[in-house]
Design a protein around this motif. Structure first.
Motif, PDB file in Angstrom:
ATOM      1  N   ALA A 146       0.839  -1.206   0.000  1.00  0.00           N
ATOM      2  CA  ALA A 146       0.000   0.000   0.000  1.00  0.00           C
ATOM      3  C   ALA A 146       0.873   1.255   0.000  1.00  0.00           C
ATOM      4  O   ALA A 146       0.612   2.208  -0.748  1.00  0.00           O
ATOM      5  CB  ALA A 146      -0.932  -0.010   1.211  1.00  0.00           C
ATOM      6  N   TYR A 147       1.906   1.246   0.810  1.00  0.00           N
ATOM      7  CA  TYR A 147       2.793   2.411   0.875  1.00  0.00           C
ATOM      8  C   TYR A 147       3.531   2.591  -0.446  1.00  0.00           C
ATOM      9  O   TYR A 147       3.654   3.706  -0.953  1.00  0.00           O
ATOM     10  CB  TYR A 147       3.786   2.261   2.035  1.00  0.00           C
ATOM     11  N   ASP A 148       3.994   1.508  -1.032  1.00  0.00           N
ATOM     12  CA  ASP A 148       4.688   1.557  -2.314  1.00  0.00           C
ATOM     13  C   ASP A 148       3.760   2.105  -3.408  1.00  0.00           C
ATOM     14  O   ASP A 148       4.173   2.948  -4.201  1.00  0.00           O
ATOM     15  CB  ASP A 148       5.196   0.155  -2.676  1.00  0.00           C
ATOM     16  N   ALA A 149       2.515   1.658  -3.414  1.00  0.00           N
ATOM     17  CA  ALA A 149       1.547   2.156  -4.403  1.00  0.00           C
ATOM     18  C   ALA A 149       1.271   3.645  -4.192  1.00  0.00           C
ATOM     19  O   ALA A 149       1.167   4.406  -5.160  1.00  0.00           O
ATOM     20  CB  ALA A 149       0.252   1.360  -4.310  1.00  0.00           C
ATOM     21  N   TYR A 150       1.177   4.066  -2.932  1.00  0.00           N
ATOM     22  CA  TYR A 150       0.973   5.473  -2.629  1.00  0.00           C
ATOM     23  C   TYR A 150       2.130   6.313  -3.166  1.00  0.00           C
ATOM     24  O   TYR A 150       1.930   7.354  -3.798  1.00  0.00           O
ATOM     25  CB  TYR A 150       0.822   5.675  -1.117  1.00  0.00           C
ATOM     26  N   LEU A 151       3.377   5.862  -2.912  1.00  0.00           N
ATOM     27  CA  LEU A 151       4.545   6.616  -3.378  1.00  0.00           C
ATOM     28  C   LEU A 151       4.583   6.703  -4.898  1.00  0.00           C
ATOM     29  O   LEU A 151       4.900   7.757  -5.454  1.00  0.00           O
ATOM     30  CB  LEU A 151       5.832   5.980  -2.856  1.00  0.00           C
ATOM     31  N   LYS A 152       4.271   5.605  -5.583  1.00  0.00           N
ATOM     32  CA  LYS A 152       4.249   5.627  -7.056  1.00  0.00           C
ATOM     33  C   LYS A 152       3.200   6.605  -7.564  1.00  0.00           C
ATOM     34  O   LYS A 152       3.463   7.397  -8.475  1.00  0.00           O
ATOM     35  CB  LYS A 152       3.969   4.230  -7.602  1.00  0.00           C
ATOM     36  N   GLY A 153       2.004   6.550  -6.979  1.00  0.00           N
ATOM     37  CA  GLY A 153       0.935   7.452  -7.397  1.00  0.00           C
ATOM     38  C   GLY A 153       1.313   8.907  -7.182  1.00  0.00           C
ATOM     39  O   GLY A 153       1.103   9.757  -8.052  1.00  0.00           O
ATOM     40  N   HIS A 154       1.885   9.211  -6.038  1.00  0.00           N
ATOM     41  CA  HIS A 154       2.313  10.577  -5.732  1.00  0.00           C
ATOM     42  C   HIS A 154       3.399  11.043  -6.696  1.00  0.00           C
ATOM     43  O   HIS A 154       3.370  12.175  -7.185  1.00  0.00           O
ATOM     44  CB  HIS A 154       2.808  10.646  -4.281  1.00  0.00           C
ATOM     45  N   PHE A 155       4.346  10.168  -6.992  1.00  0.00           N
ATOM     46  CA  PHE A 155       5.452  10.487  -7.898  1.00  0.00           C
ATOM     47  C   PHE A 155       4.927  10.812  -9.294  1.00  0.00           C
ATOM     48  O   PHE A 155       5.288  11.827  -9.884  1.00  0.00           O
ATOM     49  CB  PHE A 155       6.423   9.295  -7.958  1.00  0.00           C
ATOM     50  N   TYR A 156       4.038   9.962  -9.828  1.00  0.00           N
ATOM     51  CA  TYR A 156       3.546  10.182 -11.181  1.00  0.00           C
ATOM     52  C   TYR A 156       2.544  11.334 -11.255  1.00  0.00           C
ATOM     53  O   TYR A 156       2.438  11.997 -12.284  1.00  0.00           O
ATOM     54  CB  TYR A 156       2.969   8.890 -11.755  1.00  0.00           C
ATOM     55  N   LEU A 157       1.850  11.602 -10.149  1.00  0.00           N
ATOM     56  CA  LEU A 157       0.933  12.730 -10.118  1.00  0.00           C
ATOM     57  C   LEU A 157       1.697  14.042 -10.286  1.00  0.00           C
ATOM     58  O   LEU A 157       1.208  14.974 -10.927  1.00  0.00           O
ATOM     59  CB  LEU A 157       0.150  12.741  -8.803  1.00  0.00           C
ATOM     60  N   GLN A 158       2.909  14.112  -9.750  1.00  0.00           N
ATOM     61  CA  GLN A 158       3.739  15.316  -9.872  1.00  0.00           C
ATOM     62  C   GLN A 158       4.169  15.558 -11.320  1.00  0.00           C
ATOM     63  O   GLN A 158       4.515  16.671 -11.680  1.00  0.00           O
ATOM     64  CB  GLN A 158       4.994  15.206  -8.998  1.00  0.00           C
ATOM     65  N   LYS A 159       4.173  14.533 -12.118  1.00  0.00           N
ATOM     66  CA  LYS A 159       4.654  14.632 -13.500  1.00  0.00           C
ATOM     67  C   LYS A 159       3.536  14.947 -14.497  1.00  0.00           C
ATOM     68  O   LYS A 159       3.801  15.205 -15.657  1.00  0.00           O
ATOM     69  CB  LYS A 159       5.329  13.320 -13.882  1.00  0.00           C
ATOM     70  N   ILE A 160       2.294  14.913 -14.054  1.00  0.00           N
ATOM     71  CA  ILE A 160       1.159  15.156 -14.942  1.00  0.00           C
ATOM     72  C   ILE A 160       1.054  16.641 -15.270  1.00  0.00           C
ATOM     73  O   ILE A 160       1.147  17.492 -14.390  1.00  0.00           O
ATOM     74  CB  ILE A 160      -0.165  14.660 -14.303  1.00  0.00           C
ATOM     75  N   THR A 161       0.874  16.937 -16.533  1.00  0.00           N
ATOM     76  CA  THR A 161       0.681  18.310 -16.973  1.00  0.00           C
ATOM     77  C   THR A 161      -0.781  18.481 -17.411  1.00  0.00           C
ATOM     78  O   THR A 161      -1.488  17.481 -17.621  1.00  0.00           O
ATOM     79  CB  THR A 161       1.599  18.635 -18.175  1.00  0.00           C
ATOM     80  N   PRO A 162      -1.251  19.708 -17.585  1.00  0.00           N
ATOM     81  CA  PRO A 162      -2.634  19.898 -18.063  1.00  0.00           C
ATOM     82  C   PRO A 162      -2.891  19.192 -19.389  1.00  0.00           C
ATOM     83  O   PRO A 162      -4.008  18.729 -19.638  1.00  0.00           O
ATOM     84  CB  PRO A 162      -2.756  21.421 -18.191  1.00  0.00           C
ATOM     85  N   ASN A 163      -1.890  19.095 -20.255  1.00  0.00           N
ATOM     86  CA  ASN A 163      -2.064  18.414 -21.551  1.00  0.00           C
ATOM     87  C   ASN A 163      -2.331  16.926 -21.356  1.00  0.00           C
ATOM     88  O   ASN A 163      -3.006  16.297 -22.179  1.00  0.00           O
ATOM     89  CB  ASN A 163      -0.834  18.591 -22.437  1.00  0.00           C
ATOM     90  N   ASP A 164      -1.809  16.339 -20.281  1.00  0.00           N
ATOM     91  CA  ASP A 164      -2.031  14.924 -20.010  1.00  0.00           C
ATOM     92  C   ASP A 164      -3.475  14.653 -19.610  1.00  0.00           C
ATOM     93  O   ASP A 164      -3.930  13.515 -19.663  1.00  0.00           O
ATOM     94  CB  ASP A 164      -1.108  14.432 -18.877  1.00  0.00           C
ATOM     95  N   MET A 165      -4.200  15.683 -19.220  1.00  0.00           N
ATOM     96  CA  MET A 165      -5.578  15.518 -18.755  1.00  0.00           C
ATOM     97  C   MET A 165      -6.587  15.518 -19.899  1.00  0.00           C
ATOM     98  O   MET A 165      -7.745  15.225 -19.689  1.00  0.00           O
ATOM     99  CB  MET A 165      -5.931  16.626 -17.758  1.00  0.00           C
ATOM    100  N   ASP A 166      -6.150  15.877 -21.119  1.00  0.00           N
ATOM    101  CA  ASP A 166      -7.054  15.889 -22.253  1.00  0.00           C
ATOM    102  C   ASP A 166      -7.525  14.476 -22.563  1.00  0.00           C
ATOM    103  O   ASP A 166      -6.755  13.530 -22.587  1.00  0.00           O
ATOM    104  CB  ASP A 166      -6.373  16.473 -23.496  1.00  0.00           C
ATOM    105  N   ILE A 167      -8.797  14.374 -22.841  1.00  0.00           N
ATOM    106  CA  ILE A 167      -9.381  13.051 -23.168  1.00  0.00           C
ATOM    107  C   ILE A 167      -9.610  12.957 -24.649  1.00  0.00           C
ATOM    108  O   ILE A 167      -9.901  13.819 -25.350  1.00  0.00           O
ATOM    109  CB  ILE A 167     -10.687  12.828 -22.399  1.00  0.00           C
TER     110      ILE A 167
END
Length: 190
Positions: free
Chosen positions: A169-190
């Motif tokens: 669970a902690y490892d998954a949390y860290l991965k999610g937090h890490f990749y969330l920091q890398k998301i840009t507004p362009n990544d949110m386009d559907i």
């Protein structure tokens, strides 16, 4: 001539401030020494855990992660970084994670003299999350002790609180937090 020399020696001492040095700290991004770049998320989590524990100690002024992130890949000296950030102490760290094994090195540096005050290493073959969180709290306590910062019982209890007992669970949390920091507004386009 003797009086002038004595005056030059003693006058600066009279005007030196007796104020204690502010206990201001920046925790620089931890270096990933693993051969596998995919474990950077874990090193970022280690750095943030230490940063969070230090921020719980009211006698310390600890800069946030956003303020220090700019120094991740820079080759500036410790005194340069400290001057730019307006702090007196810097914490550097590095580590390696391979599977369930982990090694971490942390050092506290007096910035203006670039002198090491404290350093320690933690190593564990089969990473136990309780030990991991305990060592993070111990590192924060040791750093506070080196800076003569008092830790209240409430602050100590906050630092020793374990958010989860499941490594996955902690490892998954860290991965999610890490990749969330890398998301840009362009990544949110559907």
């Amino acid at each position: 001539l003797a009086l002038i020399l004595l005056g030059l020696f003693f006058i600066p001492i009279l005007f030196q401030s007796s104020q204690p040095v502010e206990k201001s700290i920046a925790v620089l991004p931890f270096r990933n020494d693993s051969r596998d770049d995919s474990t950077q998320y874990f090193m970022d989590g280690v750095m943030e855990e230490l940063l969070t524990n230090l921020q719980k100690i009211k006698e310390l002024r600890v800069l946030g992660r956003t303020s220090v992130e700019q120094y991740r890949s820079q080759n500036k000296t410790i005194p340069q970084i400290a001057q730019e950030l307006g702090i007196n102490y810097i914490i550097e760290g590095s580590g390696q994670k391979s599977g369930n094994s982990f090694r971490m090195r942390v050092q506290l540096i007096r910035a203006n003299k670039e002198s090491h005050i404290w350093a320690n290493t933690f190593e564990q073959k089969n990473l136990n999350l309780n030990d991991y969180f305990k060592i993070q709290a111990n590192f924060a306590e040791a750093i506070a002790k080196e800076l003569n910062a008092v830790i209240t019982p409430g602050e100590k209890q906050l630092m020793e609180t374990i958010p989860t007992e499941r490594l996955e669970a902690y490892d998954a949390y860290l991965k999610g937090h890490f990749y969330l920091q890398k998301i840009t507004p362009n990544d949110m386009d559907i």
